[in-house]
Design a protein around this motif. Structure first.
Motif, PDB file in Angstrom:
ATOM      1  N   ALA A 125      -4.241 -10.368 -10.349  1.00 56.05           N
ATOM      2  CA  ALA A 125      -3.614  -9.224 -10.574  1.00 56.05           C
ATOM      3  C   ALA A 125      -3.174  -8.167  -9.644  1.00 56.05           C
ATOM      4  N   VAL A 126      -4.098  -8.008  -8.846  1.00 53.99           N
ATOM      5  CA  VAL A 126      -3.919  -6.908  -7.767  1.00 53.99           C
ATOM      6  C   VAL A 126      -3.066  -7.441  -6.724  1.00 53.99           C
ATOM      7  N   LEU A 127      -3.072  -8.582  -6.242  1.00 55.08           N
ATOM      8  CA  LEU A 127      -2.710  -9.166  -5.097  1.00 55.08           C
ATOM      9  C   LEU A 127      -1.063  -8.864  -4.915  1.00 55.08           C
ATOM     10  N   PRO A 128      -0.284  -8.955  -5.842  1.00 57.15           N
ATOM     11  CA  PRO A 128       1.283  -8.591  -5.750  1.00 57.15           C
ATOM     12  C   PRO A 128       1.316  -7.212  -5.307  1.00 57.15           C
ATOM     13  N   GLN A 129       0.513  -6.401  -5.652  1.00 63.77           N
ATOM     14  CA  GLN A 129       0.484  -4.838  -5.320  1.00 63.77           C
ATOM     15  C   GLN A 129       0.423  -4.486  -3.863  1.00 63.77           C
ATOM     16  N   ILE A 130      -0.180  -5.631  -3.131  1.00 66.68           N
ATOM     17  CA  ILE A 130      -0.689  -5.506  -1.818  1.00 66.68           C
ATOM     18  C   ILE A 130       0.484  -5.688  -0.739  1.00 66.68           C
ATOM     19  N   GLY A 131       1.185  -4.910  -0.172  1.00 66.69           N
ATOM     20  CA  GLY A 131       2.475  -5.447   0.597  1.00 66.69           C
ATOM     21  C   GLY A 131       2.226  -5.449   2.201  1.00 66.69           C
ATOM     22  N   THR A 132       0.995  -5.005   2.642  1.00 65.43           N
ATOM     23  CA  THR A 132       0.483  -5.016   3.868  1.00 65.43           C
ATOM     24  C   THR A 132       0.369  -6.463   4.580  1.00 65.43           C
ATOM     25  N   ALA A 133      -0.038  -7.305   3.857  1.00 65.40           N
ATOM     26  CA  ALA A 133      -0.283  -8.916   4.274  1.00 65.40           C
ATOM     27  C   ALA A 133      -0.348  -9.721   3.042  1.00 65.40           C
ATOM     28  N   VAL A 134      -0.048 -10.845   3.503  1.00 65.01           N
ATOM     29  CA  VAL A 134      -0.345 -12.049   2.336  1.00 65.01           C
ATOM     30  C   VAL A 134      -1.583 -12.306   2.343  1.00 65.01           C
ATOM     31  N   CYS A 135      -2.128 -11.990   1.061  1.00 68.76           N
ATOM     32  CA  CYS A 135      -3.825 -12.352   0.990  1.00 68.76           C
ATOM     33  C   CYS A 135      -3.807 -13.553   0.220  1.00 68.76           C
ATOM     34  N   ARG A 136      -4.644 -14.361   0.455  1.00 64.86           N
ATOM     35  CA  ARG A 136      -5.034 -15.677  -0.088  1.00 64.86           C
ATOM     36  C   ARG A 136      -6.521 -15.807  -0.514  1.00 64.86           C
ATOM     37  N   PRO A 137      -6.791 -15.483  -1.865  1.00 61.58           N
ATOM     38  CA  PRO A 137      -8.360 -15.872  -2.222  1.00 61.58           C
ATOM     39  C   PRO A 137      -8.565 -17.166  -2.515  1.00 61.58           C
ATOM     40  N   ASP A 159     -11.568  -2.047  -8.676  1.00 57.27           N
ATOM     41  CA  ASP A 159     -12.646  -2.392  -7.774  1.00 57.27           C
ATOM     42  C   ASP A 159     -12.111  -3.520  -6.849  1.00 57.27           C
ATOM     43  N   MET A 160     -11.122  -4.413  -7.135  1.00 61.86           N
ATOM     44  CA  MET A 160     -10.394  -5.502  -6.319  1.00 61.86           C
ATOM     45  C   MET A 160      -9.374  -4.652  -5.362  1.00 61.86           C
ATOM     46  N   ARG A 161      -8.857  -3.597  -5.885  1.00 61.56           N
ATOM     47  CA  ARG A 161      -7.881  -2.782  -4.998  1.00 61.56           C
ATOM     48  C   ARG A 161      -8.684  -2.373  -3.853  1.00 61.56           C
ATOM     49  N   ASN A 162      -9.940  -1.713  -4.140  1.00 63.14           N
ATOM     50  CA  ASN A 162     -10.709  -1.128  -3.059  1.00 63.14           C
ATOM     51  C   ASN A 162     -11.295  -2.085  -2.360  1.00 63.14           C
ATOM     52  N   LEU A 163     -11.522  -3.274  -2.688  1.00 62.14           N
ATOM     53  CA  LEU A 163     -12.093  -4.231  -2.037  1.00 62.14           C
ATOM     54  C   LEU A 163     -11.028  -4.880  -0.951  1.00 62.14           C
ATOM     55  N   PHE A 164      -9.967  -5.274  -1.265  1.00 60.19           N
ATOM     56  CA  PHE A 164      -8.797  -5.569  -0.572  1.00 60.19           C
ATOM     57  C   PHE A 164      -8.404  -4.373   0.701  1.00 60.19           C
ATOM     58  N   ASN A 165      -8.338  -3.160   0.140  1.00 59.91           N
ATOM     59  CA  ASN A 165      -7.998  -2.173   1.063  1.00 59.91           C
ATOM     60  C   ASN A 165      -8.978  -2.214   2.079  1.00 59.91           C
ATOM     61  N   ARG A 166     -10.273  -2.206   1.632  1.00 58.90           N
ATOM     62  CA  ARG A 166     -11.381  -2.037   2.726  1.00 58.90           C
ATOM     63  C   ARG A 166     -11.437  -3.204   3.813  1.00 58.90           C
ATOM     64  N   PHE A 167     -11.166  -4.509   3.188  1.00 56.22           N
ATOM     65  CA  PHE A 167     -10.926  -5.706   4.114  1.00 56.22           C
ATOM     66  C   PHE A 167      -9.740  -5.271   5.169  1.00 56.22           C
ATOM     67  N   LEU A 168      -8.394  -5.046   4.729  1.00 54.80           N
ATOM     68  CA  LEU A 168      -7.477  -4.655   5.361  1.00 54.80           C
ATOM     69  C   LEU A 168      -7.592  -3.645   6.334  1.00 54.80           C
ATOM     70  N   ALA A 169      -8.369  -2.633   5.973  1.00 47.36           N
ATOM     71  CA  ALA A 169      -8.744  -1.645   7.044  1.00 47.36           C
ATOM     72  C   ALA A 169      -9.697  -2.188   8.191  1.00 47.36           C
ATOM     73  N   TRP A 170     -10.484  -3.082   7.671  1.00 48.07           N
ATOM     74  CA  TRP A 170     -11.389  -3.653   8.729  1.00 48.07           C
ATOM     75  C   TRP A 170     -10.598  -4.383   9.882  1.00 48.07           C
ATOM     76  N   HIS A 171      -9.767  -5.182   9.524  1.00 46.77           N
ATOM     77  CA  HIS A 171      -8.717  -5.838  10.236  1.00 46.77           C
ATOM     78  C   HIS A 171      -7.623  -4.873  10.802  1.00 46.77           C
ATOM     79  N   GLY A 172      -7.727  -3.630  10.665  1.00 46.66           N
ATOM     80  CA  GLY A 172      -7.012  -2.774  11.376  1.00 46.66           C
ATOM     81  C   GLY A 172      -5.309  -2.599  10.809  1.00 46.66           C
ATOM     82  N   LEU A 173      -5.166  -3.187   9.471  1.00 50.22           N
ATOM     83  CA  LEU A 173      -4.081  -3.379   9.107  1.00 50.22           C
ATOM     84  C   LEU A 173      -3.595  -2.340   8.119  1.00 50.22           C
ATOM     85  N   THR A 174      -4.399  -1.421   7.768  1.00 53.66           N
ATOM     86  CA  THR A 174      -4.206  -0.215   6.990  1.00 53.66           C
ATOM     87  C   THR A 174      -5.019   0.776   7.780  1.00 53.66           C
ATOM     88  N   ASN A 175      -4.448   2.154   7.240  1.00 50.48           N
ATOM     89  CA  ASN A 175      -5.431   3.352   7.819  1.00 50.48           C
ATOM     90  C   ASN A 175      -6.546   3.794   6.472  1.00 50.48           C
TER      91      ASN A 175
END
Length: 354
Positions: free
Chosen positions: A82-94, A303-319
């Motif tokens: 449900a939250v994946l369409p809201q993530i515009g920073t990268a294409v996330c594939r679970p 929780d899922m939004r926090n999870l994906f955002n933290r992963f993306l931050a680890w990869h340097g794709l978000t602040n």
């Protein structure tokens, strides 16, 4: 002021002259606070834009390894999708590995496969055992970030924990039960799905301590095991309540509530208050039927939004922020959960004539 951008680029972003920007960056005089803030903001904006450019067209694969009853795994998968369409920073594939019961060897082999195959991030809901901790260490050594969901895995270099404040949930359950029962003596049934789920252990410890503080007259019967699966839960429960003649309350930390209620009915036991966890399909049904009284819930989508955002931050794709917020417990009743029906579809109170 740390940065990696040409002065011309910063000046263009800030709407200032290059000489002014140079004075700010080199801490020279004759610069107002407002100008310093404009330069700082410009650098932050350039960093954000750089992250967006780096992510454009980027595909990231994230692995979910979850040991949980199907009813809960379904909620996790649905929340992630449900939250994946809201993530515009990268294409996330679970990629999901969801099983009701996994022995330690199966888990370790699954984590080894993920490590060999590679992953941009791994989300785990697993038991806390020595071999599983070693497998997590193997993944983090391979530069794969690991986030634990709902239940933590101790003594590891995992990136973050997302999910419920488990100790807070245990204290909330104790409060609800103590307020309902007052100073009366009684027996409380406290069930966990497995002794090695750290989250449930945290709930139980906090529950026992808070309940003892609020009503020391209450005796707790603790039952562990069954993995929240019907048959195993019933079997273990029958072994523990055979000699129980009266039950004051139930605190179900690990699910299997249909099974718990059927077993209690079989023994002629009816608790004055039943507190459960997670607003999955089963618990929603039982809550609306008033077979259980409260569900301690948290927002899995958050929780899922926090999870994906933290992963993306680890990869340097978000602040993204360094600290991942823990979900606070929400107390759900038959009157405050979303329903499609009106009042006429609600079940009557216990003991109320139909």
């Amino acid at each position: 002021m740390t940065h990696r951008f040409p002065i011309k680029e910063i000046a263009r972003q800030a709407g200032l002259g290059t000489a002014t920007v140079d004075r700010v960056l080199n801490n020279r005089g004759n610069v107002s606070l407002q100008t310093q803030l404009r330069v700082s903001a410009a650098i932050e904006e350039l960093q954000a834009q750089e992250a967006q450019l780096a992510a454009r067209g980027r595909r990231l694969f994230f692995d979910f390894v979850v040991e949980a009853p199907t009813r809960f795994s379904h909620e996790v998968k649905a929340a992630a999708e449900a939250v994946l369409p809201q993530i515009g920073t990268a294409v996330c594939r679970p990629r999901f590995l969801l099983q009701e019961i996994m022995d330690e060897g199966e888990v370790v082999e699954a984590l080894k496969r993920v490590t060999r195959r590679g992953s941009h991030g791994v989300c785990l809901k697993l038991r806390d055992t020595a071999r599983i901790r070693d497998a997590v260490a193997m993944m983090t050594a391979a530069k794969i970030p690991v986030i634990t969901l709902v239940t933590d895995i101790g003594d590891t270099d995992r990136l973050a924990y997302v999910g419920l404040d488990n100790a807070g949930a245990g204290r909330t359950a104790a409060y609800l039960i103590a307020r309902t029962l007052g100073d009366m003596k009684g027996t409380i049934l406290a069930t966990r799905s497995h002794e090695r789920f750290l989250g449930e252990e945290e709930r139980e410890k906090a529950f026992v301590k808070a309940l003892a503080d609020q009503n020391p007259n209450l005796q707790i019967i603790a039952v562990q095991g069954g993995s929240g699966v019907d048959f195993e839960t019933s079997r273990l429960l029958e072994q523990s309540i055979d000699d129980v003649h009266e039950l004051s309350a139930v605190y179900s930390m690990g699910g299997g509530n249909h099974s718990i209620l059927r077993t209690l009915d079989h023994y002629g036991l009816s608790a004055k208050i039943f507190v459960a966890h997670d607003l999955d399909r089963d618990n929603r049904e039982l809550l609306l039927q008033r077979r259980i009284d409260y569900v301690l819930h948290h927002d899995l989508k958050m929780d899922m939004r926090n999870l994906f955002n933290r992963f993306l931050a680890w990869h340097g794709l978000t602040n993204g922020a360094e600290n991942t917020p823990i979900s606070t417990v929400q107390v759900m009743t038959p009157e405050n959960i979303p329903t499609t029906g009106g009042p006429s579809q609600r079940a009557p109170f216990r003991g109320q004539e139909t």
